[in-house]
Design an enzyme around this catalytic site. Sequence first.
Site, PDB file in Angstrom:
ATOM      1  N   HIS A 224       0.811  -1.218   0.000  1.00  0.00           N
ATOM      2  CA  HIS A 224       0.000   0.000   0.000  1.00  0.00           C
ATOM      3  C   HIS A 224       0.844   1.268   0.000  1.00  0.00           C
ATOM      4  O   HIS A 224       0.307   2.370   0.061  1.00  0.00           O
ATOM      5  CB  HIS A 224      -0.927  -0.024   1.229  1.00  0.00           C
ATOM      6  N   LYS A 226       3.184   4.398  -1.321  1.00  0.00           N
ATOM      7  CA  LYS A 226       3.315   5.248  -2.509  1.00  0.00           C
ATOM      8  C   LYS A 226       4.619   6.013  -2.368  1.00  0.00           C
ATOM      9  O   LYS A 226       4.730   6.944  -1.561  1.00  0.00           O
ATOM     10  CB  LYS A 226       2.159   6.243  -2.631  1.00  0.00           C
ATOM     11  N   ASP A 231      16.951   9.775  -8.748  1.00  0.00           N
ATOM     12  CA  ASP A 231      18.393  10.048  -8.626  1.00  0.00           C
ATOM     13  C   ASP A 231      18.859  10.112  -7.173  1.00  0.00           C
ATOM     14  O   ASP A 231      19.917  10.686  -6.888  1.00  0.00           O
ATOM     15  CB  ASP A 231      18.755  11.369  -9.328  1.00  0.00           C
ATOM     16  N   HIS A 402      -9.284  11.333   0.488  1.00  0.00           N
ATOM     17  CA  HIS A 402      -8.360  10.203   0.598  1.00  0.00           C
ATOM     18  C   HIS A 402      -7.069  10.588   1.317  1.00  0.00           C
ATOM     19  O   HIS A 402      -6.207   9.738   1.554  1.00  0.00           O
ATOM     20  CB  HIS A 402      -8.059   9.672  -0.814  1.00  0.00           C
ATOM     21  N   LYS A 404      -4.439  11.224   4.083  1.00  0.00           N
ATOM     22  CA  LYS A 404      -4.187  10.639   5.397  1.00  0.00           C
ATOM     23  C   LYS A 404      -3.239  11.581   6.147  1.00  0.00           C
ATOM     24  O   LYS A 404      -2.056  11.669   5.815  1.00  0.00           O
ATOM     25  CB  LYS A 404      -3.548   9.248   5.290  1.00  0.00           C
ATOM     26  N   ASP A 409      -1.210  20.012  17.625  1.00  0.00           N
ATOM     27  CA  ASP A 409      -0.879  21.328  18.200  1.00  0.00           C
ATOM     28  C   ASP A 409      -0.460  22.349  17.149  1.00  0.00           C
ATOM     29  O   ASP A 409       0.235  23.326  17.483  1.00  0.00           O
ATOM     30  CB  ASP A 409       0.228  21.193  19.258  1.00  0.00           C
TER      31      ASP A 409
END
Length: 484
Positions: A224, A226, A231, A402, A404, A409
């Site tokens: 899952h 990404k 380089d 979507h 996350k 604070d």
Amino acid sequence: MEKFYHFVTIAGIALYWILVAGVTLRVVLKRRAVSVSLAWLMVIYIIPVVGVACYFLFGELNLGRKRADRAREMLAPFVEWFSKLSNCQAHSPENFGRHISRIDELCNNRLGLPALSGNELSLQSSPQAIMQSIVEDINQANTSIRMVFYIWHPGGMADDVGYALIAAANRGVDIKILLDSAGSPRFFRSDWLTKMQQAGIHVVQALEVSPWRIFLRRLDLRQHRKIIVIDEKVAYTGSMNMVDPAFFKQDSGVGQWIDIMVRVTGPTVNVLSAIHSWDWEVETGERSFPLIPECTTEALRSEHPIQVVPSGPGMPEYLIYQVLTLAINQANESVRITTPYFVPSTDLLETLKMTAQRGVTVELIIPHKNDSMMVQWASRAFYSELMQAGVKIYEFYGGLLHTKSVVIDEQFCLVGTVNMDMRSLWLNFEVTLAIDDEEFTQKMHQLQAGYMAQSHCVSLQTWQQRSIYYRFLERIFYLFNPLL
């Protein structure tokens, strides 16, 4: 003949109950959360045959024998590589703020992986800006490109990235792409796989799904993450898959997916490259560590550190979950969370409630409509309990939110790939960045405020007046929440 059928029937029933008894013992003896064990026992006994089959498919963390053996053997050499980073000038715990200091200690002690300063970050929140930035960086690549994604969905701007990769491969850039089998079926059925392979791009299918392996490996264990590393100088991670939202799940009835990516330069890039190397070796057996970064903090660069927090089979268990609860428990003023899938464990639920009860402002922003009906109803089963504790819940109407993110604070934040559900926190290959950069965190906080402006704040009084039918659906799907 009648006696034969009678015997076959009795034998079948006896065999089934022996199987049920064996699976029951397996569930009881397996050390896991009590709620998870009870949920599985309910499934096994309420849904005959199917329940037992589901347990074999989804009930245990089964990576497959070869991968599991490989992952166990990999941990020590990767910990050794990570541990070298503690000697870098960029790891200066004496200068760490209170939010990241304990997280650095946890990750260092469990995985040998320290927080590193000297990075530069940019928050990208529109699909056009994200894809354009990725394409521009690919066009500047000279030596290597590393990618891992859960979903690659051909069409629109995702194809622009594909053409840029092929052009880079044609000028001699070494490219390795790892895509989850269950998340990217359209890519593997399209002509993009052939185009890339003909250009010399190494494309690997992670955790391949096939009818011959369904009982040999857990199907809902997914890759899952990404990550893009170019380089070993520029990296991206965040919630966005390699998709153009205008071409993705247009018939799902939830609107376009709303995502972010974080572009990173500095020593954290090499750490993200190492996470890709881990995933590549788990799948292929090929090992190639990235270079140890120079790890010097230039005077003009921010001193605020970033902790990369990976999780998944072979790595220390529940590391991202521990970081999340540690961050929330350190909050003094506010916690603001965005997540598309909210099905918390009992412990995480109690952490959120306790945080609100000690006077901290806790705000939860989730989509009004979800692409998973089960998750949508299971999420709502927690509303009353959370709101009674003082948690404010916002339902987002501008699409499938979507993103996350967790902002603490208004000074510290977590961004990455992990959802607020047990599959993400306990099972999948995931990655989160713990970022102690107040300027970046303020941008994240402002973006969250923009999401709230497109949301409706759920009223406890109104919510308690919902129909009995809704309450029934919530409770039914709530029973399955440890398995979602």
